[in-house]
Design an enzyme around this catalytic site. Structure first.
Site, PDB file in Angstrom:
ATOM      1  N   GLN A 122       0.836  -1.200   0.000  1.00  0.00           N
ATOM      2  CA  GLN A 122       0.000   0.000   0.000  1.00  0.00           C
ATOM      3  C   GLN A 122       0.876   1.257   0.000  1.00  0.00           C
ATOM      4  O   GLN A 122       1.535   1.544   0.999  1.00  0.00           O
ATOM      5  CB  GLN A 122      -0.876  -0.010   1.262  1.00  0.00           C
ATOM      6  CG  GLN A 122      -1.760   1.195   1.445  1.00  0.00           C
ATOM      7  CD  GLN A 122      -2.439   1.201   2.818  1.00  0.00           C
ATOM      8  OE1 GLN A 122      -1.914   0.612   3.772  1.00  0.00           O
ATOM      9  NE2 GLN A 122      -3.579   1.838   2.920  1.00  0.00           N
ATOM     10  N   SER A 125       1.234   6.551   2.419  1.00  0.00           N
ATOM     11  CA  SER A 125       1.944   7.524   3.263  1.00  0.00           C
ATOM     12  C   SER A 125       3.214   8.049   2.606  1.00  0.00           C
ATOM     13  O   SER A 125       3.919   7.323   1.903  1.00  0.00           O
ATOM     14  CB  SER A 125       2.330   6.883   4.595  1.00  0.00           C
ATOM     15  OG  SER A 125       1.187   6.379   5.225  1.00  0.00           O
ATOM     16  N   GLU A 240      -9.407  -1.005   5.844  1.00  0.00           N
ATOM     17  CA  GLU A 240      -8.212  -1.160   6.679  1.00  0.00           C
ATOM     18  C   GLU A 240      -8.558  -1.060   8.170  1.00  0.00           C
ATOM     19  O   GLU A 240      -7.947  -1.728   9.000  1.00  0.00           O
ATOM     20  CB  GLU A 240      -7.176  -0.100   6.307  1.00  0.00           C
ATOM     21  CG  GLU A 240      -5.871  -0.258   7.079  1.00  0.00           C
ATOM     22  CD  GLU A 240      -4.733   0.593   6.526  1.00  0.00           C
ATOM     23  OE1 GLU A 240      -5.001   1.534   5.769  1.00  0.00           O
ATOM     24  OE2 GLU A 240      -3.574   0.290   6.867  1.00  0.00           O
ATOM     25  N   SER A 358      -3.866   7.083  13.126  1.00  0.00           N
ATOM     26  CA  SER A 358      -3.451   7.109  14.537  1.00  0.00           C
ATOM     27  C   SER A 358      -4.673   7.253  15.456  1.00  0.00           C
ATOM     28  O   SER A 358      -5.757   7.640  15.011  1.00  0.00           O
ATOM     29  CB  SER A 358      -2.491   8.274  14.771  1.00  0.00           C
ATOM     30  OG  SER A 358      -3.201   9.488  14.656  1.00  0.00           O
TER      31      SER A 358
HETATM   32  C1  LIG Z   1       3.851  -0.507  11.461  1.00  0.00           C
HETATM   33  C2  LIG Z   1       3.361   0.475  10.436  1.00  0.00           C
HETATM   34  C3  LIG Z   1       3.057   0.054   9.164  1.00  0.00           C
HETATM   35  C4  LIG Z   1       2.617   0.967   8.198  1.00  0.00           C
HETATM   36  N1  LIG Z   1       2.339   0.505   6.922  1.00  0.00           N
HETATM   37  C5  LIG Z   1       1.960   1.393   5.970  1.00  0.00           C
HETATM   38  C6  LIG Z   1       1.737   0.947   4.613  1.00  0.00           C
HETATM   39  O1  LIG Z   1       1.878  -0.233   4.300  1.00  0.00           O
HETATM   40  N2  LIG Z   1       1.394   1.858   3.697  1.00  0.00           N
HETATM   41  C7  LIG Z   1       1.211   3.187   4.003  1.00  0.00           C
HETATM   42  O2  LIG Z   1       0.849   3.953   3.114  1.00  0.00           O
HETATM   43  N3  LIG Z   1       1.424   3.649   5.276  1.00  0.00           N
HETATM   44  C8  LIG Z   1       1.791   2.779   6.263  1.00  0.00           C
HETATM   45  N4  LIG Z   1       2.023   3.225   7.538  1.00  0.00           N
HETATM   46  C9  LIG Z   1       1.965   4.670   7.800  1.00  0.00           C
HETATM   47  C10 LIG Z   1       0.789   5.119   8.635  1.00  0.00           C
HETATM   48  O3  LIG Z   1      -0.401   5.086   7.896  1.00  0.00           O
HETATM   49  C11 LIG Z   1       1.119   6.533   9.148  1.00  0.00           C
HETATM   50  O4  LIG Z   1       2.238   6.403  10.012  1.00  0.00           O
HETATM   51  C12 LIG Z   1      -0.023   7.181   9.881  1.00  0.00           C
HETATM   52  O5  LIG Z   1      -1.067   7.485   9.001  1.00  0.00           O
HETATM   53  C13 LIG Z   1       0.420   8.460  10.635  1.00  0.00           C
HETATM   54  O6  LIG Z   1       1.067   9.327   9.767  1.00  0.00           O
HETATM   55  P1  LIG Z   1       2.523   9.933  10.106  1.00  0.00           P
HETATM   56  O7  LIG Z   1       3.404   8.809  10.514  1.00  0.00           O
HETATM   57  O8  LIG Z   1       2.943  10.765   8.943  1.00  0.00           O
HETATM   58  O9  LIG Z   1       2.316  10.838  11.381  1.00  0.00           O
HETATM   59  P2  LIG Z   1       1.797  12.352  11.398  1.00  0.00           P
HETATM   60  O10 LIG Z   1       0.591  12.463  10.521  1.00  0.00           O
HETATM   61  O11 LIG Z   1       2.948  13.253  11.138  1.00  0.00           O
HETATM   62  O12 LIG Z   1       1.327  12.494  12.893  1.00  0.00           O
HETATM   63  C14 LIG Z   1       2.250  12.732  13.975  1.00  0.00           C
HETATM   64  C15 LIG Z   1       1.446  12.834  15.262  1.00  0.00           C
HETATM   65  O13 LIG Z   1       0.520  13.938  15.190  1.00  0.00           O
HETATM   66  C16 LIG Z   1      -0.816  13.492  15.430  1.00  0.00           C
HETATM   67  N5  LIG Z   1      -1.742  14.222  14.533  1.00  0.00           N
HETATM   68  C17 LIG Z   1      -1.574  14.452  13.207  1.00  0.00           C
HETATM   69  N6  LIG Z   1      -2.636  15.114  12.711  1.00  0.00           N
HETATM   70  C18 LIG Z   1      -3.489  15.325  13.739  1.00  0.00           C
HETATM   71  C19 LIG Z   1      -4.753  15.955  13.869  1.00  0.00           C
HETATM   72  N7  LIG Z   1      -5.379  16.493  12.812  1.00  0.00           N
HETATM   73  N8  LIG Z   1      -5.365  15.953  15.077  1.00  0.00           N
HETATM   74  C20 LIG Z   1      -4.756  15.386  16.147  1.00  0.00           C
HETATM   75  N9  LIG Z   1      -3.550  14.777  16.102  1.00  0.00           N
HETATM   76  C21 LIG Z   1      -2.920  14.744  14.913  1.00  0.00           C
HETATM   77  C22 LIG Z   1      -0.811  12.007  15.079  1.00  0.00           C
HETATM   78  O14 LIG Z   1      -1.814  11.313  15.785  1.00  0.00           O
HETATM   79  C23 LIG Z   1       0.597  11.589  15.546  1.00  0.00           C
HETATM   80  O15 LIG Z   1       0.582  11.338  16.924  1.00  0.00           O
HETATM   81  C24 LIG Z   1       2.458   2.331   8.528  1.00  0.00           C
HETATM   82  C25 LIG Z   1       2.756   2.772   9.821  1.00  0.00           C
HETATM   83  C26 LIG Z   1       3.214   1.863  10.765  1.00  0.00           C
HETATM   84  C27 LIG Z   1       3.519   2.358  12.156  1.00  0.00           C
END
Ligand SMILES: Cc1cc2nc3c(=O)[nH]c(=O)nc-3n(C[C@H](O)[C@H](O)[C@H](O)COP(=O)(O)OP(=O)(O)OC[C@H]3O[C@@H](n4cnc5c(N)ncnc54)[C@H](O)[C@@H]3O)c2cc1C
Length: 375
Positions: A122, A125, A240, A358
């Site tokens: 997928q 991100s 998902e 998250s």
């Molecule tokens: C084990 C694992 C597997 C994954 N596999 C995939 C995959 O196969 N394909 C893929 O596309 N992605 C994958 N991901 C990515 C995952 O979807 C993202 O990590 C997730 O959507 C959070 O985005 P970010 O890491 O950019 O954090 P950010 O969006 O930068 O967020 C950072 C922090 O800010 C908080 N935050 C952000 N926006 C808001 C808001 N509007 N209100 C309140 N709090 C907020 C979040 O909760 C978090 O605590 C994976 C992640 C993990 C941990």
């Protein structure tokens, strides 16, 4: 809702157990990708993979309760379906193609998803587009009869093993948010695709960075209309947040039983009493998750919207599983048994409150969409 098992359901559970009795025991609890793939293929050969997929798409057209029994038994066997290599195809892309794909796309891709002879990942991100998924910057530029894709993705689970990736890319640099993205199927074998594994807390590399450098994507690989990728991706995300719920229940109950065994065999006095109380609370949560899973599966099978329930279930199972892992780790550390196993699980479960959206994002969805609270 009647929670008693009917004779048909009991007979199906027995059938699944009989099948599982013949599955090699080394696959139980396997973390290794290849072993999980072997298990997927055994499921496929038995007709159990995509059990709820409609018959017209090659599935078993299975009843949601029977599907949930299957998931639960497989989880209790020690193979959590929510971590299986097939899940990206069977649970995410499959339902998306059924909802938005063309007849040719369904015919080309669905049989290979079900046979697990093509592995998917997928590509949503990016470094600046996780929670704010609409902000993806990966650029798809129209070029003759297709697109050229450039940019990078991150946290892409199993990309190093994948044949294909479903990608959300920006296909219009002028149009407003939510109207500028396309959902496309990209071959990982295409020149210009570079996958770099990322080492995680557990020392394993489950996810990766993926770089696209002028990668060719034929027009027929765009799912839904060009620039309507946001709507297509929402179908994927809804799946998902809800898939594998019963499998989670089966697997987590198995873990909780392992904690209970440690306490029974190695703890005494007030410490045993405190841990027993915690096990009881967790058991109650898991029983609730099991019943919510019935509801989600029943809604999905009836074609009803699961969006209102999906953030609730996501929040509940992720936190509960982290609490199971946390208790297991504390007990194992205190009694000096199985520490490695529980330490790994404790680390591994950290990501559960991040992927699939998250916990903060799930709470936003509940408060804004269900409770009507101000943004
Ligand atoms: C084990 C694992 C597997 C994954 N596999 C995939 C995959 O196969 N394909 C893929 O596309 N992605 C994958 N991901 C990515 C995952 O979807 C993202 O990590 C997730 O959507 C959070 O985005 P970010 O890491 O950019 O954090 P950010 O969006 O930068 O967020 C950072 C922090 O800010 C908080 N935050 C952000 N926006 C808001 C808001 N509007 N209100 C309140 N709090 C907020 C979040 O909760 C978090 O605590 C994976 C992640 C993990 C941990």
């Amino acid at each position: 809702m009647n929670l008693e098992e009917t004779p048909t359901e009991a007979a199906f559970r027995a059938e699944v157990r009989e099948w599982l009795a013949d599955v090699p025991r080394e696959l139980s609890g396997a973390r290794d990708f290849e072993k999980r793939l072997d298990f997927d293929r055994l499921m496929a050969a038995r007709g159990f993979l995509g059990y709820m997929w409609p018959r017209e798409f090659g599935g078993a057209g299975g009843d949601p309760i029977l599907a949930s029994i299957l998931e639960e038994e497989v989880g209790e066997f020690g193979m959590p379906l929510q971590r299986s290599p097939s899940r990206m195809g069977t649970n995410l892309l499959g339902p998306t193609l059924m909802a938005h794909g063309t007849a040719e796309q369904r015919e080309r891709f669905l049989p290979h998803i079900l046979a697990v002879d093509e592995v998917w990942c997928q590509g949503f991100s990016e470094p600046n587009a996780g929670s704010d998924l609409a902000n993806v910057q990966c650029l798809a530029v129209e070029n003759g009869d297709g697109f050229r894709l450039s940019g990078s993705k991150v946290w892409t689970t199993q990309a190093q093993h994948a044949d294909w990736c479903f990608v959300l890319a920006r296909s219009d640099v002028e149009a407003p948010r939510h109207k500028n993205l396309s959902f496309m199927l990209v071959s990982m074998k295409e020149p210009g695709v570079d996958v770099r594994p990322l080492e995680q807390l557990t020392r394993e590399a489950e996810f990766n960075e993926v770089f696209f450098d002028d990668v060719a994507v034929p027009r027929e690989n765009v799912v839904g209309k060009i620039n309507s990728g946001w709507q297509v991706a929402m179908t994927t995300l809804a799946s998902e947040r809800t898939y594998g719920l019963r499998s989670r229940y089966g697997y987590y109950i198995r873990e909780l039983q392992a904690v209970a065994r440690l306490v029974r065999e190695h703890a005494s006095g007030h410490q045993r009493a405190i841990w027993t109380g915690e096990i009881g609370h967790l058991y109650a949560d898991l029983a609730g998750i099991r019943n919510l899973a019935y509801k989600v599966l029943s809604l999905a099978a009836a074609g009803d919207d699961v969006a209102p329930v999906s953030p609730i279930s996501h929040l509940w199972w992720t936190r509960t599983h982290q609490r199971v892992a946390d208790l297991g780790f504390r007990v194992a550390s205190a009694v000096g048994v199985d520490q490695e196993y529980w330490y790994h699980l404790w680390l591994d479960s950290r990501g559960e409150t991040i992927y699939g959206g998250s916990s903060q994002i799930q709470r936003n969805l509940i408060s804004e969409r269900e409770l009507g609270l101000p943004r």
